[in-house]
Design an enzyme around this catalytic site. Structure first.
Site, PDB file in Angstrom:
ATOM      1  N   ASP A  46      -0.626   7.286   6.680  1.00 22.54           N
ATOM      2  CA  ASP A  46      -1.793   6.471   6.346  1.00 22.54           C
ATOM      3  C   ASP A  46      -1.912   5.420   7.444  1.00 22.54           C
ATOM      4  O   ASP A  46      -1.100   4.497   7.528  1.00 22.54           O
ATOM      5  CB  ASP A  46      -1.592   5.819   4.976  1.00 22.54           C
ATOM      6  N   TRP A  71       0.806  -1.213   0.000  1.00 27.38           N
ATOM      7  CA  TRP A  71       0.000   0.000   0.000  1.00 27.38           C
ATOM      8  C   TRP A  71       0.841   1.265   0.000  1.00 27.38           C
ATOM      9  O   TRP A  71       0.492   2.259  -0.652  1.00 27.38           O
ATOM     10  CB  TRP A  71      -0.987  -0.015   1.164  1.00 27.38           C
ATOM     11  N   LYS A  82     -11.481  -1.273   8.134  1.00 28.77           N
ATOM     12  CA  LYS A  82     -10.621  -2.096   8.983  1.00 28.77           C
ATOM     13  C   LYS A  82     -11.149  -2.059  10.422  1.00 28.77           C
ATOM     14  O   LYS A  82     -11.758  -2.999  10.882  1.00 28.77           O
ATOM     15  CB  LYS A  82      -9.171  -1.586   8.955  1.00 28.77           C
TER      16      LYS A  82
END
Length: 364
Positions: A174, A104, A198
Protein backbone atom coordinates in the site's frame (compact mmCIF):
# COMPACT_ATOMS: atom_id res chain seq x y z
CA UNK A 1 0.68 33.41 -0.23
CA UNK A 2 -2.74 31.80 -0.65
CA UNK A 3 -3.79 29.07 1.76
CA UNK A 4 -3.97 26.58 -1.14
CA UNK A 5 -0.19 26.87 -1.28
CA UNK A 6 0.09 26.39 2.50
CA UNK A 7 -2.06 23.27 2.74
CA UNK A 8 -0.22 20.63 4.81
CA UNK A 9 -3.23 18.36 5.24
CA UNK A 10 -2.69 14.63 5.52
CA UNK A 11 -5.38 14.06 2.89
CA UNK A 12 -7.04 15.17 0.81
CA UNK A 13 -3.78 16.99 0.28
CA UNK A 14 -2.41 19.86 -1.75
CA UNK A 15 -2.66 19.89 -5.54
CA UNK A 16 -0.36 21.75 -7.95
CA UNK A 17 -1.60 25.24 -8.81
CA UNK A 18 -1.57 24.49 -12.53
CA UNK A 19 -3.76 21.43 -11.93
CA UNK A 20 -6.19 23.48 -9.83
CA UNK A 21 -6.46 26.05 -12.61
CA UNK A 22 -7.07 23.45 -15.32
CA UNK A 23 -9.63 21.76 -13.10
CA UNK A 24 -11.42 25.07 -12.51
CA UNK A 25 -11.79 25.53 -16.26
CA UNK A 26 -12.85 21.91 -16.81
CA UNK A 27 -15.62 22.11 -14.23
CA UNK A 28 -17.19 24.82 -16.34
CA UNK A 29 -16.37 23.32 -19.74
CA UNK A 30 -13.60 21.07 -20.99
CA UNK A 31 -11.70 22.82 -23.80
CA UNK A 32 -11.83 19.60 -25.88
CA UNK A 33 -15.60 19.02 -25.57
CA UNK A 34 -17.30 22.19 -24.36
CA UNK A 35 -18.99 20.09 -21.67
CA UNK A 36 -18.26 20.16 -17.94
CA UNK A 37 -16.03 17.35 -16.78
CA UNK A 38 -18.66 16.68 -14.14
CA UNK A 39 -21.13 15.77 -16.87
CA UNK A 40 -18.89 13.81 -19.23
CA UNK A 41 -19.98 10.28 -20.03
CA UNK A 42 -17.73 7.47 -18.90
CA UNK A 43 -18.48 5.79 -22.24
CA UNK A 44 -17.26 8.73 -24.32
CA UNK A 45 -14.22 8.62 -26.57
CA UNK A 46 -12.86 11.54 -24.55
CA UNK A 47 -12.89 9.55 -21.31
CA UNK A 48 -11.34 6.51 -22.95
CA UNK A 49 -8.49 8.76 -24.06
CA UNK A 50 -8.12 10.00 -20.47
CA UNK A 51 -7.91 6.44 -19.13
CA UNK A 52 -5.34 5.58 -21.77
CA UNK A 53 -3.27 8.65 -21.00
CA UNK A 54 -3.40 8.08 -17.24
CA UNK A 55 -2.10 4.55 -17.72
CA UNK A 56 0.55 5.67 -20.21
CA UNK A 57 1.80 8.39 -17.86
CA UNK A 58 2.07 5.97 -14.95
CA UNK A 59 3.98 3.45 -17.04
CA UNK A 60 6.37 6.17 -18.23
CA UNK A 61 6.92 7.68 -14.77
CA UNK A 62 7.51 4.36 -12.98
CA UNK A 63 8.85 2.18 -15.78
CA UNK A 64 5.98 -0.31 -15.52
CA UNK A 65 6.20 -3.15 -18.03
CA UNK A 66 3.38 -4.92 -19.83
CA UNK A 67 3.78 -7.75 -17.31
CA UNK A 68 1.60 -5.58 -15.07
CA UNK A 69 -1.99 -4.45 -15.47
CA UNK A 70 -2.99 -0.98 -14.24
CA UNK A 71 -6.53 -0.39 -13.00
CA UNK A 72 -8.42 2.61 -11.65
CA UNK A 73 -10.92 1.58 -9.00
CA UNK A 74 -13.14 3.05 -6.32
CA UNK A 75 -13.39 2.44 -2.57
CA UNK A 76 -9.97 3.70 -1.54
CA UNK A 77 -7.37 1.56 0.14
CA UNK A 78 -10.01 0.43 2.61
CA UNK A 79 -11.71 -1.62 -0.11
CA UNK A 80 -8.35 -3.00 -1.24
CA UNK A 81 -7.74 -4.23 2.31
CA UNK A 82 -10.58 -6.71 1.78
CA UNK A 83 -10.22 -7.35 -1.96
CA UNK A 84 -6.57 -8.40 -1.75
CA UNK A 85 -7.10 -11.41 0.55
CA UNK A 86 -10.35 -12.28 -1.25
CA UNK A 87 -8.48 -12.50 -4.54
CA UNK A 88 -5.01 -13.72 -3.62
CA UNK A 89 -5.12 -15.71 -0.35
CA UNK A 90 -6.01 -19.03 -1.96
CA UNK A 91 -6.25 -22.38 -0.25
CA UNK A 92 -3.16 -23.60 -2.08
CA UNK A 93 -1.01 -21.24 -0.01
CA UNK A 94 -0.10 -20.67 3.61
CA UNK A 95 -1.81 -17.65 5.22
CA UNK A 96 -0.70 -14.27 3.92
CA UNK A 97 1.63 -12.32 6.20
CA UNK A 98 1.21 -8.71 7.26
CA UNK A 99 3.54 -6.07 8.64
CA UNK A 100 1.66 -3.98 11.19
CA UNK A 101 3.68 -0.79 11.48
CA UNK A 102 1.06 1.85 12.25
CA UNK A 103 -2.55 2.93 12.04
CA UNK A 104 -3.23 2.11 8.39
CA UNK A 105 -1.32 -1.16 8.20
CA UNK A 106 -3.21 -2.13 11.36
CA UNK A 107 -6.45 -1.50 9.51
CA UNK A 108 -5.26 -3.66 6.61
CA UNK A 109 -4.28 -6.46 8.97
CA UNK A 110 -7.65 -6.34 10.75
CA UNK A 111 -9.64 -6.38 7.52
CA UNK A 112 -7.69 -9.35 6.19
CA UNK A 113 -8.58 -11.33 9.30
CA UNK A 114 -12.27 -10.97 8.41
CA UNK A 115 -11.63 -12.62 5.05
CA UNK A 116 -8.99 -15.28 5.64
CA UNK A 117 -6.49 -16.72 8.07
CA UNK A 118 -3.51 -14.40 8.20
CA UNK A 119 -0.26 -14.09 10.12
CA UNK A 120 1.31 -10.95 11.57
CA UNK A 121 4.93 -11.04 10.43
CA UNK A 122 5.89 -8.02 12.55
CA UNK A 123 4.05 -5.67 14.89
CA UNK A 124 5.44 -2.32 16.04
CA UNK A 125 2.91 -1.79 18.81
CA UNK A 126 5.50 -2.39 21.54
CA UNK A 127 7.54 0.57 20.28
CA UNK A 128 4.53 2.85 20.01
CA UNK A 129 4.85 2.58 16.23
CA UNK A 130 8.04 4.59 16.11
CA UNK A 131 10.20 2.07 14.25
CA UNK A 132 10.05 -0.19 11.19
CA UNK A 133 11.50 -3.62 10.44
CA UNK A 134 13.93 -4.66 7.74
CA UNK A 135 11.56 -6.46 5.38
CA UNK A 136 14.33 -8.66 4.04
CA UNK A 137 15.08 -9.97 7.53
CA UNK A 138 11.54 -11.04 8.43
CA UNK A 139 10.89 -14.75 8.94
CA UNK A 140 8.31 -15.29 6.20
CA UNK A 141 6.97 -18.70 5.23
CA UNK A 142 8.08 -19.62 1.70
CA UNK A 143 4.53 -20.82 1.04
CA UNK A 144 2.77 -17.68 2.29
CA UNK A 145 0.24 -16.30 -0.18
CA UNK A 146 1.94 -12.90 -0.04
CA UNK A 147 3.61 -10.36 2.24
CA UNK A 148 1.73 -7.08 2.72
CA UNK A 149 3.05 -3.81 4.08
CA UNK A 150 2.38 -0.06 4.02
CA UNK A 151 5.33 1.85 2.60
CA UNK A 152 4.57 5.10 4.42
CA UNK A 153 2.50 5.46 7.59
CA UNK A 154 0.76 8.83 7.31
CA UNK A 155 -0.38 8.97 10.93
CA UNK A 156 2.88 8.21 12.70
CA UNK A 157 5.22 9.69 10.09
CA UNK A 158 7.13 6.46 9.34
CA UNK A 159 8.51 5.49 5.96
CA UNK A 160 10.46 2.50 4.72
CA UNK A 161 13.70 3.98 3.32
CA UNK A 162 13.94 1.37 0.58
CA UNK A 163 10.76 0.09 -1.04
CA UNK A 164 12.49 -2.82 -2.77
CA UNK A 165 13.42 -5.98 -0.96
CA UNK A 166 14.10 -9.58 -1.85
CA UNK A 167 11.21 -11.74 -0.68
CA UNK A 168 10.44 -15.35 -1.48
CA UNK A 169 6.70 -14.62 -1.77
CA UNK A 170 4.67 -12.03 -3.70
CA UNK A 171 5.18 -8.57 -2.22
CA UNK A 172 2.11 -6.32 -2.01
CA UNK A 173 2.48 -2.68 -0.94
CA UNK A 174 0.00 0.00 0.00
CA UNK A 175 1.82 3.11 -1.25
CA UNK A 176 -1.09 5.49 -0.82
CA UNK A 177 0.91 8.31 0.73
CA UNK A 178 4.25 8.08 -1.10
CA UNK A 179 3.25 6.77 -4.54
CA UNK A 180 4.89 8.92 -7.25
CA UNK A 181 6.94 10.79 -4.65
CA UNK A 182 10.15 9.00 -5.67
CA UNK A 183 11.56 6.42 -8.04
CA UNK A 184 10.90 2.76 -7.28
CA UNK A 185 11.46 -0.61 -8.94
CA UNK A 186 7.96 -1.81 -9.78
CA UNK A 187 9.23 -5.24 -10.78
CA UNK A 188 10.09 -5.90 -7.13
CA UNK A 189 6.37 -6.10 -6.40
CA UNK A 190 3.48 -8.32 -7.33
CA UNK A 191 1.03 -5.52 -6.53
CA UNK A 192 1.17 -1.83 -5.66
CA UNK A 193 -1.91 0.19 -4.81
CA UNK A 194 -2.56 3.78 -3.81
CA UNK A 195 -5.63 5.91 -3.29
CA UNK A 196 -5.45 9.34 -4.84
CA UNK A 197 -5.95 11.90 -2.11
CA UNK A 198 -2.27 12.31 -1.24
CA UNK A 199 -0.05 12.74 -4.32
CA UNK A 200 -2.40 11.77 -7.14
CA UNK A 201 -5.48 13.97 -7.02
CA UNK A 202 -8.79 14.17 -5.16
CA UNK A 203 -10.44 11.30 -3.33
CA UNK A 204 -12.47 8.88 -5.40
CA UNK A 205 -9.98 6.79 -7.36
CA UNK A 206 -7.46 4.14 -6.37
CA UNK A 207 -4.64 2.97 -8.63
CA UNK A 208 -3.79 -0.73 -8.55
CA UNK A 209 -0.73 -2.06 -10.39
CA UNK A 210 -0.98 -5.85 -10.51
CA UNK A 211 1.35 -8.45 -11.94
CA UNK A 212 -0.66 -10.35 -14.52
CA UNK A 213 0.58 -13.72 -13.28
CA UNK A 214 -0.92 -12.96 -9.86
CA UNK A 215 -4.36 -12.68 -11.45
CA UNK A 216 -4.19 -16.39 -12.33
CA UNK A 217 -4.67 -17.42 -8.72
CA UNK A 218 -8.00 -15.58 -8.24
CA UNK A 219 -10.73 -18.09 -7.34
CA UNK A 220 -13.97 -18.42 -9.28
CA UNK A 221 -17.21 -17.17 -7.81
CA UNK A 222 -16.22 -13.76 -6.46
CA UNK A 223 -18.72 -10.94 -6.96
CA UNK A 224 -17.72 -9.32 -10.23
CA UNK A 225 -16.95 -5.92 -8.77
CA UNK A 226 -14.68 -7.48 -6.14
CA UNK A 227 -12.70 -9.51 -8.70
CA UNK A 228 -9.59 -7.74 -10.00
CA UNK A 229 -9.97 -9.52 -13.34
CA UNK A 230 -13.22 -7.65 -13.91
CA UNK A 231 -11.50 -4.28 -13.72
CA UNK A 232 -8.61 -5.44 -15.91
CA UNK A 233 -10.81 -6.96 -18.62
CA UNK A 234 -13.14 -3.92 -18.71
CA UNK A 235 -10.33 -1.38 -18.82
CA UNK A 236 -11.38 0.20 -15.50
CA UNK A 237 -14.83 0.90 -16.95
CA UNK A 238 -16.96 -1.98 -15.62
CA UNK A 239 -19.34 0.28 -13.75
CA UNK A 240 -19.46 4.08 -13.80
CA UNK A 241 -15.94 5.11 -12.74
CA UNK A 242 -15.05 8.38 -10.97
CA UNK A 243 -14.54 10.40 -14.15
CA UNK A 244 -13.64 13.62 -12.36
CA UNK A 245 -11.07 12.04 -10.04
CA UNK A 246 -9.41 10.15 -12.90
CA UNK A 247 -9.29 13.33 -14.99
CA UNK A 248 -7.50 15.23 -12.21
CA UNK A 249 -5.15 12.27 -11.68
CA UNK A 250 -4.28 12.50 -15.37
CA UNK A 251 -3.50 16.20 -14.98
CA UNK A 252 -1.25 15.44 -12.01
CA UNK A 253 0.66 12.78 -13.94
CA UNK A 254 1.11 15.23 -16.82
CA UNK A 255 2.51 17.73 -14.36
CA UNK A 256 4.95 15.17 -12.97
CA UNK A 257 6.12 14.06 -16.42
CA UNK A 258 6.34 17.33 -18.27
CA UNK A 259 6.56 20.14 -15.69
CA UNK A 260 8.52 18.51 -12.88
CA UNK A 261 10.52 16.30 -15.24
CA UNK A 262 10.00 12.88 -13.69
CA UNK A 263 10.27 11.07 -10.38
CA UNK A 264 14.00 11.45 -9.84
CA UNK A 265 13.54 15.22 -9.83
CA UNK A 266 10.44 14.92 -7.65
CA UNK A 267 12.38 12.76 -5.20
CA UNK A 268 15.14 15.37 -4.91
CA UNK A 269 12.59 18.08 -4.24
CA UNK A 270 10.87 15.98 -1.58
CA UNK A 271 14.17 15.13 0.11
CA UNK A 272 15.03 18.82 0.25
CA UNK A 273 11.65 19.80 1.70
CA UNK A 274 11.76 17.13 4.38
CA UNK A 275 15.31 18.02 5.38
CA UNK A 276 14.39 21.69 5.81
CA UNK A 277 11.53 20.94 8.19
CA UNK A 278 13.30 18.21 10.17
CA UNK A 279 16.36 20.44 10.54
CA UNK A 280 14.16 23.19 11.97
CA UNK A 281 12.55 20.78 14.43
CA UNK A 282 15.86 19.21 15.47
CA UNK A 283 17.32 22.67 16.07
CA UNK A 284 14.78 23.19 18.85
CA UNK A 285 16.76 20.64 20.92
CA UNK A 286 13.93 18.97 22.75
CA UNK A 287 11.41 21.76 22.35
CA UNK A 288 9.46 19.36 20.16
CA UNK A 289 9.26 15.58 19.96
CA UNK A 290 9.20 13.92 16.54
CA UNK A 291 7.14 10.75 16.71
CA UNK A 292 9.28 8.55 14.44
CA UNK A 293 12.75 7.39 15.35
CA UNK A 294 15.30 9.21 13.19
CA UNK A 295 16.09 6.26 10.92
CA UNK A 296 12.46 5.83 9.93
CA UNK A 297 11.36 9.43 9.49
CA UNK A 298 8.93 9.95 6.64
CA UNK A 299 9.59 12.45 3.89
CA UNK A 300 5.85 12.75 3.33
CA UNK A 301 4.39 13.14 6.84
CA UNK A 302 6.17 14.83 9.73
CA UNK A 303 4.40 13.95 12.99
CA UNK A 304 5.53 15.97 16.01
CA UNK A 305 4.35 17.63 19.20
CA UNK A 306 5.39 20.44 21.49
CA UNK A 307 4.68 18.05 24.36
CA UNK A 308 1.58 19.84 25.61
CA UNK A 309 -1.81 19.78 23.90
CA UNK A 310 -2.32 23.44 24.78
CA UNK A 311 0.90 24.41 23.02
CA UNK A 312 -0.02 22.27 20.03
CA UNK A 313 -3.38 24.00 19.81
CA UNK A 314 -1.74 27.42 20.20
CA UNK A 315 0.62 26.66 17.33
CA UNK A 316 -2.27 25.57 15.10
CA UNK A 317 -3.93 28.94 15.80
CA UNK A 318 -0.72 30.90 15.23
CA UNK A 319 -0.02 29.04 12.00
CA UNK A 320 -3.54 29.65 10.73
CA UNK A 321 -2.96 33.39 11.08
CA UNK A 322 -0.18 32.98 8.49
CA UNK A 323 -2.43 30.99 6.17
CA UNK A 324 -0.99 27.60 7.17
CA UNK A 325 -3.70 24.92 7.32
CA UNK A 326 -4.00 21.17 7.79
CA UNK A 327 -1.34 20.61 10.45
CA UNK A 328 -3.54 18.98 13.07
CA UNK A 329 -2.32 15.51 14.08
CA UNK A 330 -4.40 12.42 13.41
CA UNK A 331 -7.07 11.75 16.00
CA UNK A 332 -5.38 8.48 17.02
CA UNK A 333 -2.19 10.10 18.33
CA UNK A 334 -2.95 13.83 18.47
CA UNK A 335 -0.18 16.38 18.28
CA UNK A 336 0.75 17.95 14.95
CA UNK A 337 1.42 16.65 11.46
CA UNK A 338 2.79 18.41 8.40
CA UNK A 339 2.27 16.50 5.17
CA UNK A 340 4.82 17.39 2.51
CA UNK A 341 3.20 15.83 -0.53
CA UNK A 342 4.47 16.50 -4.04
CA UNK A 343 2.46 19.68 -4.59
CA UNK A 344 3.70 21.32 -1.37
CA UNK A 345 6.41 23.75 -2.46
CA UNK A 346 9.81 24.60 -1.01
CA UNK A 347 8.47 28.06 -0.25
CA UNK A 348 5.57 26.64 1.74
CA UNK A 349 7.91 24.44 3.79
CA UNK A 350 10.17 27.42 4.43
CA UNK A 351 7.22 29.37 5.81
CA UNK A 352 6.20 26.47 8.05
CA UNK A 353 9.75 25.88 9.29
CA UNK A 354 10.10 29.56 10.17
CA UNK A 355 6.72 29.53 11.90
CA UNK A 356 7.76 26.59 14.09
CA UNK A 357 11.01 28.32 15.02
CA UNK A 358 9.36 31.66 15.79
CA UNK A 359 6.64 30.04 17.88
CA UNK A 360 9.22 28.09 19.89
CA UNK A 361 11.27 31.19 20.63
CA UNK A 362 8.21 33.10 21.77
CA UNK A 363 6.34 30.45 23.75
CA UNK A 364 8.75 27.86 25.06
Amino acid sequence: MKSNALNFSGGPGALPETVLEQTRVAISALPETGISVLGMSHRSDWFRSILNEAESNLRALLGISDDYAITFQQGGSSLQFAMIPMNFAGRAFAPPEYVTSGYWSGRATSEAEKVTSRKVAWDGRATGYRQLPDLGQLDISNSAAYLHYVSNETVEGLQFPHCETATSVPLIADMSSDFLSKSIRPDAYSMIYAHAQKNLGPAGVTVAVIKRSLLERIPAGLPAILDFRTHVSHGSNYNTPPVFAIYVLTLVTRWLRFDVGGLETMQSINERKAKRLYDALDALEGGVTIHADRRWRSQMNVAFTFGDSRLDSAFIDAAREQGIVGIEGHRSIGGLRASLYNAVTDQAVEILANAVTEFSLERI
